[in-house]
Design a protein around this motif. Structure first.
Motif, PDB file in Angstrom:
ATOM      1  N   LEU A 599      38.503  35.356  46.414  1.00  0.00           N
ATOM      2  CA  LEU A 599      38.824  36.424  47.374  1.00  0.00           C
ATOM      3  C   LEU A 599      39.631  37.526  46.716  1.00  0.00           C
ATOM      4  O   LEU A 599      39.457  38.711  47.029  1.00  0.00           O
ATOM      5  CB  LEU A 599      39.587  35.834  48.563  1.00  0.00           C
ATOM      6  N   VAL A 600      40.515  37.132  45.834  1.00  0.00           N
ATOM      7  CA  VAL A 600      41.333  38.144  45.152  1.00  0.00           C
ATOM      8  C   VAL A 600      40.455  39.070  44.326  1.00  0.00           C
ATOM      9  O   VAL A 600      40.689  40.278  44.246  1.00  0.00           O
ATOM     10  CB  VAL A 600      42.398  37.457  44.272  1.00  0.00           C
ATOM     11  N   LEU A 601      39.428  38.495  43.732  1.00  0.00           N
ATOM     12  CA  LEU A 601      38.547  39.327  42.914  1.00  0.00           C
ATOM     13  C   LEU A 601      37.807  40.343  43.751  1.00  0.00           C
ATOM     14  O   LEU A 601      37.422  41.409  43.259  1.00  0.00           O
ATOM     15  CB  LEU A 601      37.548  38.442  42.161  1.00  0.00           C
ATOM     16  N   GLY A 602      37.582  39.988  45.012  1.00  0.00           N
ATOM     17  CA  GLY A 602      36.902  40.924  45.880  1.00  0.00           C
ATOM     18  C   GLY A 602      35.431  41.013  45.559  1.00  0.00           C
ATOM     19  O   GLY A 602      34.850  40.175  44.892  1.00  0.00           O
ATOM     20  N   ALA A 698      41.049  34.686  36.509  1.00  0.00           N
ATOM     21  CA  ALA A 698      41.780  34.894  37.765  1.00  0.00           C
ATOM     22  C   ALA A 698      41.667  33.654  38.644  1.00  0.00           C
ATOM     23  O   ALA A 698      42.643  33.215  39.267  1.00  0.00           O
ATOM     24  CB  ALA A 698      41.231  36.116  38.488  1.00  0.00           C
ATOM     25  N   ARG A 699      40.510  33.073  38.690  1.00  0.00           N
ATOM     26  CA  ARG A 699      40.328  31.874  39.525  1.00  0.00           C
ATOM     27  C   ARG A 699      41.151  30.716  38.980  1.00  0.00           C
ATOM     28  O   ARG A 699      41.761  29.947  39.736  1.00  0.00           O
ATOM     29  CB  ARG A 699      38.855  31.487  39.570  1.00  0.00           C
TER      30      ARG A 699
ATOM     31  N   MET B   3      39.174  48.164  35.696  1.00  0.00           N
ATOM     32  CA  MET B   3      40.587  48.101  35.350  1.00  0.00           C
ATOM     33  C   MET B   3      41.406  47.818  36.589  1.00  0.00           C
ATOM     34  O   MET B   3      42.436  47.158  36.542  1.00  0.00           O
ATOM     35  CB  MET B   3      40.972  49.433  34.697  1.00  0.00           C
ATOM     36  N   LEU B   4      40.932  48.333  37.712  1.00  0.00           N
ATOM     37  CA  LEU B   4      41.641  48.119  38.968  1.00  0.00           C
ATOM     38  C   LEU B   4      41.728  46.634  39.288  1.00  0.00           C
ATOM     39  O   LEU B   4      42.760  46.128  39.737  1.00  0.00           O
ATOM     40  CB  LEU B   4      40.908  48.853  40.091  1.00  0.00           C
ATOM     41  N   ARG B   8      45.059  44.406  39.538  1.00  0.00           N
ATOM     42  CA  ARG B   8      45.351  43.646  40.747  1.00  0.00           C
ATOM     43  C   ARG B   8      45.644  42.197  40.417  1.00  0.00           C
ATOM     44  O   ARG B   8      46.601  41.589  40.895  1.00  0.00           O
ATOM     45  CB  ARG B   8      44.172  43.755  41.712  1.00  0.00           C
ATOM     46  N   VAL B   9      44.820  41.642  39.574  1.00  0.00           N
ATOM     47  CA  VAL B   9      44.984  40.224  39.232  1.00  0.00           C
ATOM     48  C   VAL B   9      46.286  39.997  38.475  1.00  0.00           C
ATOM     49  O   VAL B   9      47.075  39.097  38.792  1.00  0.00           O
ATOM     50  CB  VAL B   9      43.778  39.737  38.402  1.00  0.00           C
TER      51      VAL B   9
END
Lengths: 1059, 475
Positions: A599-602, A698-699, B3-4, B8-9
């Motif tokens: 979800l964070v990755l979008g 990220a995950r 990059m965004l 964010r991550v």
């Protein structure tokens, strides 16, 4: 006198020939051999090839068979159809012969007095690349090529020589020999008929030679997977499908080869030789199956027993064939053995490939021959990226050093018994384990009848298989978690497509301090979590559906899709939870972490990916509950279910800190600032990675942070009754963090080259340095040889209790849950209790729900702690509690020799026990305060309080356990492939797709040559032989076939033939 | 990925890492949890109503023919009768057990010296429930004294005061009420230094046995003496009995030891009479020096503070007689706080002025912790006299107290003693009240906050000579 060349009949077996068919026929037409006739046997092609044959070979005979029964059975038609030929040249329909092939082979047949002659095979599209020049075989029938894949022909194999067999494609066989041998083995549909024929020919005394001057181009349709074996359809992406849904799934070419090799072995050896060779074949098969299973090659692992079973079912037929061979036997088995390779060729080749090319290549090599992608197949589809080459020597060195360090660190534990402390407690006998599992008798507490963890049954079976060696089993279970976890890390990192990344992840997972801290603290649940975490994470990652972990959902069947993922996860979780119930919460946390990361990755797939992974997580847990039933249902139905999913709560004052959890510190080895290095190394990929590298990093960080946060909150009691052991949760963080390190390596290989030298490269250098530094705690701890395990456990300190009490006696254990032997039940935060008969054994690790009478004991202890009683002994007497032991250290304290970590019991406990007027303290040293209760009733006396018996449980216990076993078998079989009843929807769908595709291909292919011949006759489907212009069924050659018996080896003159 | 996304991550990960560290530091680790019921700081605590059993040990009386035979007083503050057994054990090993029953809200007595013969006789009382407090009174020609019995055996006992000088005899009684062999070491702290007589090392006290040592045999002529008893194994109950020789001021100092050194002690009522001698003995048994602040408060708010430094392993005496800020004849509450976390043991000696009726000498131990409910046994002292009940507020806020008389099996409110208000850190002195019958009836005191209670029996007319610390009742 005119010399007449011996008549040769070229027998071409065809089935749905492709566009190369004309070229193949043309090569026969252009042979410079005079007495060559051609017989085309069409094995039920979709379209009648007669027209095509007639267009190139108007004089060829065409016979249409009613069914595609394979090359061997089709070729055997020549026995009845051909008379007068001296030799038969059996050809596939995908070979192109040089113009002089036939005469060269015939010449060699006579010159060498050979019964079977084969040519030199080269690639169809590149005549400079060799395919085969004869083949060898070992004693168990494994066929070995004499050339390397892609070897260039420099003439190095151009000498005529005896070989054990020649491959199919173009084989010259003396007609009388062929008849004497009864032709090919019709049961061999493809791949292996020539091994069988040549072996029987060798047994009959005939020579098998290769004539390399005769060159043949071969497309190898079946071996390369471009054509399905008989009885199967070739579906999408090389899937082999049965022709009907009620058929068993067709074997792969690899499996076909194996089973036919085994058939040849069973047929051709004499009984004494077979008695010698067969056990060796069994051992090799079991070993190969094991290695394949561990290496993740489930298809190969499953095909091996299927090959044996196929032959066992045909035992009677094989006995008949052996009887038929017996009269033809002219060469002894020892002479045959001289012609075979020594040892196991397959094992040798595997080891060679593993050493020189790595394990992946070692498994790939055989797949290499049979994949649909062709000879240059890379990693199987869906794995993302091409395999990056890493120095094999470096790889070997790193693994050698790592494994050596592990062995050095474990050297003190390999011999002798493990000390009994914490959850590492001795196993009872296998009969006791199985008896308790079956009866449900739980000796923990005051004894009760319920459902025991399946781990009890598994250990009982394991002990039985090891012939009762419980010490060895204990060691395998405890220490085996280490290599199992590392294997899981290898499996987890395989989709990254980089050998360096895989090496980094695997070695990092080996050296993180988690498992060694768990060993040092005696935490079996931590070790099991370490072993299971990477496997679970790999399955969950695949469920996300994002490259490179997604794979190809339809590669094989539904088991690569959602259903298979759920089942696979359920099995692994069930096995792990049986040994450590708290792993269920870890699985949920990892699933939530992956979902949050997605979800964070979008992106438009974020919600779908998150929903998918949560669905698989939930489904996997439900499957695990079903597989562990009725134990799991019994636990969940009890009022203390959360206590069983979690662990007894440790004191809040000793809760781990946020920093300690992040650096995976769960014991003495991880409690060092150097452990931060791995955290830093895992962070690098967030800075330099892009694409799926960044996404997966990220995950993984989401998983890490979720489990660390859960462990932190649990340590502070914020999760209520669900107090999670840190060692279990941190295993998930360890797997995720080390995978992040691997992703960093892939990012270095993939993303950095596009940037100029700058901060990214410097960051990577820091990451590498950090990774190296992170190994130091492991290396330092390895020098001790025992991973900080104590030398002796509670048995050495308390064995006197057994000596003083010849019968059974009950012991009440009190103390911090981290030091109690086995597991206990929570009495209050930081204080657990446990009841055992005598000293505890492994069944106390999974104590289950405390029976009511045991909770009454806890209440009595609480009375003593609150000074509400001065006669605790009197209260405990009815329960037969002879000893009350307050444990304050993990193992006996022996000053100067052993100083294990101490976790003192809550203040006031010992003084409260001392103030009891009827408890006599007998020792207060070494971490154990022992109080004797002189008033205890004898164990088992009628007056003593018994544990609760649940009426009515025994009646359906047996059926319930059998049902559980059946469910396991069904689920494992479903994943392994015996799935007829589960594929009812899958196969017809795939078959429909394959037929549609085949229909499209057929409409664009053959038929350009027309359907007519010069004389107008057209081959039909009724099986009659049709020559373009001839209607006879029997093919009569113009020459005179040689007569007499097959010549024996080395001596007699060859039969009459062309000079 | 853009990059965004990376930003964010990375930002999220860094925020969570940093946030977690901050929260971890702010929240900190939870304080060490106190158990459901803290271990009793006092040696004598009445078991709560829900208790299944309770045991009391009374070590300190002589035999019938001795100078100070003991009277065991069992007071039932609950509304249901409690049965049990009383076992008398003599120093010669004689032993006898009798069944007892303590009616609801009443008091019974027993004389263990009548059950067995011996130079010294101890008693252990095993009760089948809670709500009963046990105390002992010794009386003889040298005088009399009272002390609570011990509700728990312990591995260590401390005595802040004692004397083997000036013709006084000090006896240390060690009673093992349990079934574990006890081996004890005894040491003494005197102005001349710490003494560990060899004969007093490794003293074996068998299960159920009584051993009495004459301290004067090993430590002679010490006017001030602190005692430490440490059990290497098992646990014992220890008390000291100080008996004057004839001609010295009458009064037996009966003291139950303190099982621990505490950082706070309270004495609800002390009165300096003209010509009297009041001394607080402060003993530091630890290995670190202690700084003790003594606060004295009288009703109305006047306070005085003194600071005493006590070296490790030594004893100091704080005299309150003649303190400028404490008016003579005014009762005051005393609170002693040891800073730096060093535990001390404190008791009080009172010597009444010459001419005061006997007994003139008495020793009283302090209270370590406050409680909401107290049991005040009636003391069947020889000679009746006015009594004074003192309540010291430890709650830090005003509390209300109610005093009930335990009479005829009932908890009877005493009208004038209902809902009394006690100010924070100030004593509430009830009395002097006339003697019997109230003085002969045990009392139950309830407060809505932690308080400390003491009961002065004044046959001598000198407050504090015979002062019985009430016995707290566990919740």
């Amino acid at each position: 006198m005119e010399t007449v060349a011996p008549p040769v009949v070229a027998v071409v077996v065809t089935h749905d020939p492709g566009p190369w068919f004309e070229e193949s026929l043309a090569s026969l037409a252009s042979q410079d051999y005079q007495s060559l006739a051609v017989l085309v046997l069409d094995a039920a092609s979709t379209d009648d090839p007669s027209g095509r044959v007639a267009a190139v070979l108007p004089n060829a005979f065409v016979r249409r068979l009613e069914a595609n029964v394979g090359f061997a059975a089709s070729a055997n038609e020549a026995i009845s159809m051909v008379e007068g030929a001296s030799h038969l040249l059996f050809c596939h329909d995908d070979v192109v012969l040089d113009p002089d092939v036939v005469h060269l082979m015939v010449e060699e047949a006579f010159r060498s007095n050979a019964g079977i002659v084969g040519p030199k095979f080269v690639r169809f599209d590149d005549t400079e690349r060799l395919l085969e020049v004869g083949m060898a075989v070992d004693k168990v029938g494994a066929v070995v090529s004499r050339v390397h894949p892609g070897e260039i022909d420099h003439g190095q194999h151009d000498g005529v020589r005896d070989v054990f067999l020649v491959p199919g494609g173009c084989t010259l066989v003396r007609a009388d020999l062929f008849k004497e041998l009864g032709g090919f083995d019709a049961a061999i549909t493809a791949l292996g008929e020539h091994l069988d024929l040549c072996w029987r020919a060798q047994v009959a005394g005939a020579r098998v030679v290769v004539a390399p001057q005769a060159r043949v181009r071969h497309l190898e349709l079946i071996a390369s997977g471009l054509r399905a074996p008989p009885g199967a359809l070739l579906g999408e992406d090389g899937i082999l499908l049965p022709e009907s849904a009620d058929q068993a799934p067709p074997p792969t070419p690899q499996a076909l080869q194996r089973r036919h090799e085994l058939r040849a072995v069973l047929k051709a050896y004499s009984a004494p030789q077979l008695a010698r060779v067969l056990p060796q074949a069994v051992v090799l098969s079991v070993g190969e199956m094991t290695v394949a299973a561990l290496g993740g090659d489930s298809e190969r692992a499953a095909s091996i027993p299927r090959c044996w079973w196929w032959n066992i079912r045909r035992g009677r037929e094989i006995r008949t064939l052996r009887a038929e061979i017996r009269p033809t036997r002219r060469l002894s088995d020892s002479e045959i053995r001289h012609m075979q390779l020594r040892g196991s060729a397959r094992l040798r080749a595997y080891a060679r490939r593993a050493v020189t090319h790595g394990m992946r290549s070692a498994h790939l090599a055989e797949d290499h021959l049979y994949t649909a992608e062709g000879h240059d197949a890379g990693p199987a589809g869906g794995r993302g990226g091409t395999e990056r080459h890493v120095g094999h020597r470096l790889q070997a060195w790193v693994w050698t050093v790592a494994i050596l360090a592990l062995l050095i660190g474990t050297r003190g534990l390999i011999g002798g018994r493990l000390p009994d402390f914490g959850q590492i407690v001795p196993l009872p006998s296998w009969s006791s384990l199985l008896g308790k599992f079956w009866s449900g008798a739980q000796p923990a507490g005051l004894g009760s009848v319920g459902w025991l963890s399946p781990a009890t049954g598994l250990l009982g079976v394991g002990s039985m298989l090891l012939l009762g060696s419980v010490g060895l089993l204990e060691k395998l279970v405890v220490l085996g978690c280490l290599p199992l976890g590392v294997l899981g890390a290898v499996r987890l990192s395989r989709p990254l497509g980089s050998a360096r990344a895989r090496l980094t992840t695997s070695v990092a997972y080996l050296v993180i301090p988690l498992p060694y801290d768990a060993l040092a603290r005696g935490r079996l649940d931590g070790l099991v979590a370490y072993a299971a975490a990477p496997w679970i994470l790999a399955l969950l990652a695949r469920s996300v559906g994002d490259a490179p972990f997604s794979g190809s959902p339809s590669r094989r069947s539904w088991r690569r899709g959602l259903g298979g993922q759920v089942l696979g996860l359920g099995i692994i979780v069930a096995l792990a939870v049986a040994f450590a119930p708290s792993i269920a919460v870890l699985v949920a946390a990892m699933g939530v972490g992956l979902a949050i990361g997605s979800l964070v990755l979008g992106g438009y797939r974020a919600v779908k990916d998150a929903a998918r992974v949560l669905a698989v997580t939930t489904g996997g847990l439900l499957v695990a509950v079903a597989l562990l039933a009725p134990w799991s249902l019994w636990l969940l139905g009890s009022g203390l279910r959360w206590q069983l999913l979690s662990s007894p709560m440790v004191p809040a004052a000793s809760a781990p800190t946020w920093g300690g959890l992040l650096r995976l510190s769960a014991g003495p080895i991880g409690d060092t600032p150097l452990a931060w290095a791995f955290v830093a190394a895992g962070f690098i990929v967030l800075l330099i990675g892009s694409g799926w590298r960044l996404g997966w990093a990220a995950r993984m960080w989401a998983v890490t942070l979720v489990v660390v946060a859960l462990a932190w909150a649990s340590g502070r009691g914020w999760t209520g009754a669900l107090g999670m052991p840190g060692e279990v949760l941190l295993a998930g963080a360890g797997a995720a963090l080390t995978l992040s390190m691997g992703l960093g390596v892939v990012a270095f290989e993939t993303d950095l080259p596009g940037h100029r030298f700058g901060w990214r490269q410097a960051t990577m250098a820091i990451g590498v340095a950090a990774a190296v530094i992170g190994t130091l705690p492991f290396l330092v701890a390895a020098t001790g040889g025992r991973w900080d395990l104590p030398d002796s456990g509670y048995r050495s300190a308390l064995s006197w209790t057994a000596r003083l009490n010849p019968g059974s006696y009950r012991v009440l254990w009190l103390g911090d849950p981290r030091v109690l032997p086995g597991s206990g039940w929570t009495l209050s935060r930081g204080l657990s209790y446990e009841l055992s008969v005598g000293l505890p054994d492994a069944t106390s690790v999974w104590p289950g729900v405390p029976p009511r009478s045991a909770t009454a004991v806890a209440a009595d202890v609480a009375l003593a702690r609150s000074h509400s009683t001065a006669r605790l002994g009197k209260l405990l007497a009815p329960y037969g509690v002879r000893y009350v032991v307050v444990v304050s250290s993990l193992a006996p304290v022996v000053p100067g020799l052993q100083e294990p970590v101490s976790f003192p019991p809550p203040a006031g406990l010992v003084s409260a026990l001392r103030s009891q007027g009827d408890l006599r303290q007998v020792t207060g040293e070494g971490g154990y305060e022992v109080f004797v209760n002189p008033r205890a009733l004898p164990y088992g006396s009628p007056e003593a309080v018994k544990g609760g018996l649940r009426a009515g449980a025994d009646g359906w216990r047996g059926p319930a356990l059998v049902g559980e076993l059946v469910l396991w078998v069904v689920v494992v079989a479903a994943l392994a492939g015996r799935r007829r009843w589960l594929d009812w929807w899958w196969v017809p769908w795939q078959r429909h797709k394959a037929r549609r595709r085949a229909g499209r291909n057929a409409g664009a292919g053959v038929g350009a040559g027309g359907t007519g011949t010069d004389d107008g006759s057209v081959g039909d489907r009724d099986g009659e032989l049709d020559k373009a212009g001839s209607g006879t069924e029997t093919m009569v050659t113009s020459g005179t076939a040689p007569t007499g018996t097959a010549p024996s080896r080395g001596g007699t003159s060859p039969p009459d033939g062309p000079t | 990925m853009s990059m965004l996304t990376r930003l964010r991550v990375v930002a999220l990960v860094v925020m969570i890492l940093a946030g977690g560290a901050i929260v971890d530091r702010v929240v900190g680790r939870a304080p060490a949890p106190s158990p459901a019921l803290p271990p009793p700081a006092e040696a004598a605590v009445v078991a709560g109503r829900g208790s299944q059993s309770a045991e009391w040990a009374c070590p300190g009386g002589t035999g019938r023919t001795g100078l100070a035979p003991a009277l065991i007083v069992m007071t039932n503050g609950s509304t249901r009768p409690v049965g049990g057994t009383l076992t008398a054990v003599s120093s010669t090993g004689a032993r006898r057990t009798e069944t007892i029953s303590v009616p609801a809200a009443s008091q019974v007595t027993a004389i263990p010296a009548d059950m067995v013969t011996g130079a010294w006789v101890a008693a252990s009382v095993l009760l089948d429930g809670g709500g009963v407090g046990v105390s002992e009174e010794v009386s003889g020609s040298p005088g009399w004294g009272v002390a609570a019995c011990a509700s728990t055996a312990a591995a260590s006992w401390y005595f802040a005061g004692g004397s083997t000088g000036s013709g006084r005899s000090l006896y240390l009684a060690l009673f093992n009420p349990g079934v574990t062999d006890a081996v004890v070491d005894i040491s003494f702290a005197a102005p001349t230094g710490v003494s560990e007589p060899p004969a007093d090392q490794g003293v074996i006290v068998n299960p159920g046995a009584l051993t009495v040592l004459n301290v004067g045999n090993h430590v002679l002529n010490e006017p001030r003496l602190a005692t430490s008893v440490r059990a290497l194994s098992g646990s014992v109950v220890a008390s000291e009995t100080e008996i004057p020789r004839p001609g010295l001021p009458n009064g037996i100092g009966l003291t139950l030891g303190s099982p621990l050194a505490a950082t706070a002690w309270s004495f609800p009522q002390t009165t300096d009479q003209a010509g009297s001698y009041v001394a607080f003995n402060i003993f530091n048994p630890s290995s670190r020096p202690a700084r003790v602040k003594a606060r004295f408060a009288i009703a109305g708010g006047l306070r005085s503070t003194l600071t005493v430094e006590v070296a490790s392993g030594s004893q100091k005496v704080l005299y309150t007689t003649g303190q400028a800020r404490i008016p003579p004849g005014t009762s005051f509450a005393s609170t002693f706080v040891s800073t730096r976390g060093v535990g001390v043991v404190i008791d009080r000696n009172v010597l009444a002025p010459p001419g005061a009726p006997p007994p003139r000498f008495g020793v009283t131990g302090g209270a370590v912790a406050g409680a909401r409910t107290w049991l005040v046994p009636a003391v069947p002292a020889p000679g009746a006299g006015p009594w004074t009940l003192a309540v010291q507020d430890l709650a830090g806020r005003p509390v209300q107290v109610t005093v009930l008389a335990l009479e005829d099996g009932q908890q009877v409110p005493i009208g004038s003693l209902d809902g009394l208000r006690v100010r924070a850190a100030e004593p509430l002195i009830i009395g002097p009240k006339p003697g019997p019958p109230v003085g002969r009836v045990p009392l139950l005191l309830r407060a809505d906050g932690p308080v400390v209670v003491s009961f002065d029996v004044l046959p001598s007319g000198s407050p504090g000579v015979v002062s019985l610390p009430a016995i707290p009742i566990a919740d």
